[in-house]
Design an enzyme around this catalytic site. Structure first.
Site, PDB file in Angstrom:
ATOM      1  CB  ALA A  60     -37.504  15.656  -7.079  1.00  0.00           C
ATOM      2  CB  ALA A  61     -38.707  10.633  -5.033  1.00  0.00           C
ATOM      3  N   GLY A  62     -35.315  10.391  -6.127  1.00  0.00           N
ATOM      4  CA  GLY A  62     -34.175   9.376  -6.104  1.00  0.00           C
ATOM      5  C   GLY A  62     -34.777   8.002  -6.582  1.00  0.00           C
TER       6      GLY A  62
ATOM      7  N   PRO B 130     -42.975   8.990  -7.256  1.00  0.00           N
ATOM      8  CG  PRO B 130     -43.283   8.630  -4.789  1.00  0.00           C
ATOM      9  CD  PRO B 130     -43.144   7.805  -6.392  1.00  0.00           C
TER      10      PRO B 130
ATOM     11  CG  ASP C 271     -30.155   6.974 -12.685  1.00  0.00           C
ATOM     12  OD1 ASP C 271     -28.906   6.877 -12.330  1.00  0.00           O
ATOM     13  OD2 ASP C 271     -31.009   7.690 -11.898  1.00  0.00           O
TER      14      ASP C 271
ATOM     15  N   GLY D 231     -38.194   9.719 -13.796  1.00  0.00           N
ATOM     16  CA  GLY D 231     -38.311  10.505 -15.248  1.00  0.00           C
ATOM     17  C   GLY D 231     -37.058   9.616 -15.914  1.00  0.00           C
ATOM     18  CB  SER D 232     -34.134   7.854 -15.537  1.00  0.00           C
ATOM     19  OG  SER D 232     -33.424   8.938 -15.124  1.00  0.00           O
ATOM     20  CB  SER D 233     -38.262   4.471 -15.215  1.00  0.00           C
ATOM     21  OG  SER D 233     -38.904   3.354 -15.607  1.00  0.00           O
TER      22      SER D 233
ATOM     23  CE  LYS E 212     -32.326   5.112  -9.369  1.00  0.00           C
ATOM     24  NZ  LYS E 212     -31.780   6.020  -8.079  1.00  0.00           N
TER      25      LYS E 212
ATOM     26  CB  ALA F 200     -34.535   6.379 -11.675  1.00  0.00           C
TER      27      ALA F 200
END
Ligand code: C5P
Length: 304
Positions: A110-112, A108, A150, A116-118, A24, A114
């Site tokens: 730690a890239a803003g 990527p 997120d 990991g959340s996805s 996202k 999300a």
């Protein structure tokens, strides 16, 4: 079933389930206040984009969760959000079965974006199918909120206005012209930790409301959308990362529509209205690399 409402794509095979989990971007992100629990109340417009991780879930004969990943930098232990999502379902529904999960990482980290959340949302959705739990999107989203701010969004995509920690999700219908919107994402190899960016934030001004961006998004007015983009976390992220500042400066020298950092960074994106305009950013990317910044670049469209 959640598939009708989300760009997450589930492909059930005879004995396994494959899920594509999208990244996202935040087109708008305002921080309203710091809360007593240490989190912050936000108001943010999130939209899924055409950049995906892929996960495959297979039953195994043991009673353990086994995760393998093609990215050597990502831990596959119990602290990984994918394992935590699987464990949450096992605990909540007293499941004894094991599962082998394979994760192909393209988003990527730690890239803003999300990623990991996805992946966590995809795990809840994939195992809901594999283990025939029959949970609806609402139930999956509230489980997701236990894993991260997120995660719930991914059950209500492709676009939403999110408040609270980010877990209160109100779907937004995008204007049709946004189908021609391209995003050039530049993600420096050096990521940013969400917690450190929030820690570096000072809240001095009154919060912006975000009415203009919601209206531009609903109408599909790309010029107004570019003008209304905002991210309160951009300034603290730039203080922590000179790369983020340099990338944004370089993109802003060229961009006619708008440039913004996504989430807590470190990805910075520019809007383009056609594939040809997106292609014209190749020159900017070259100057960013000549500045000595190592970064991954993606050209994507929003998932609408
Ligand atoms: O919820 P998530 O695990 O993504 O949050 C990571 C960290 O980011 C939190 O521990 C917190 O420091 C910060 N955060 C915050 N307010 C939010 C979301 C995240 O302060 N709404």
């Amino acid at each position: 079933m959640i598939l009708t409402h989300t760009p997450m794509l589930l492909l059930p095979c005879v004995s396994s389930v494959r899920v594509w989990s999208p990244a996202k971007v935040n087109l708008f992100l305002e921080v309203i206040r710091r809360r007593p629990d240490g989190f912050h109340d936000l108001a943010t417009l999130m939209v899924t984009i055409g950049l995906y991780d892929a996960l495959v879930f297979r039953p195994n004969s043991s009673d353990v969760i086994h995760l393998e990943c093609d990215h050597p930098g990502l831990s596959t232990g119990p602290e990984n959000l994918v394992c935590r999502a699987a464990q949450l379902l096992r605990d909540r529904f007293a499941i004894r079965k094991g599962v082998s999960i394979s994760l192909s990482k393209r988003i990527p980290m730690a890239a803003g974006l999300a990623g990991g959340s996805s992946d966590a949302a995809a795990t809840l959705a994939g195992l809901n199918r594999l283990w025939k739990l029959g949970l609806d999107a609402h139930a999956l989203a509230s489980l997701g909120a236990e894993l991260g701010s997120d995660v719930s969004f991914f059950f209500h995509g492709p676009a939403a206005w999110c408040t609270g920690r980010g877990e209160i999700v109100e779907p937004l219908r995008p204007g049709q012209s946004l189908r021609s919107l391209y995003l050039i994402l530049v993600s420096p190899d050096m990521g940013l930790s969400t917690a450190s960016v929030f820690k570096a934030l000072t809240l001095s001004e009154p919060p912006r409301e975000g009415v203009a961006i919601q209206e531009a998004f609903r109408k599909g007015d790309i010029t107004a959308l570019g003008r209304a983009m905002y991210n309160r976390l951009e300034e603290p992220a730039m203080r922590l990362s000179p790369e983020v500042r340099r990338i944004a400066d370089r993109l802003r020298e060229t961009a006619s529509l708008g440039v913004m950092m996504s989430g807590s960074g470190s990805t910075v994106f520019a809007l383009a209205q056609s594939a040809a305009e997106a292609g014209s950013y190749a020159r900017v990317v070259k100057t960013i690399r000549e500045d000595g910044i190592q970064a991954r670049v993606h050209v994507v469209r929003v998932c609408i």
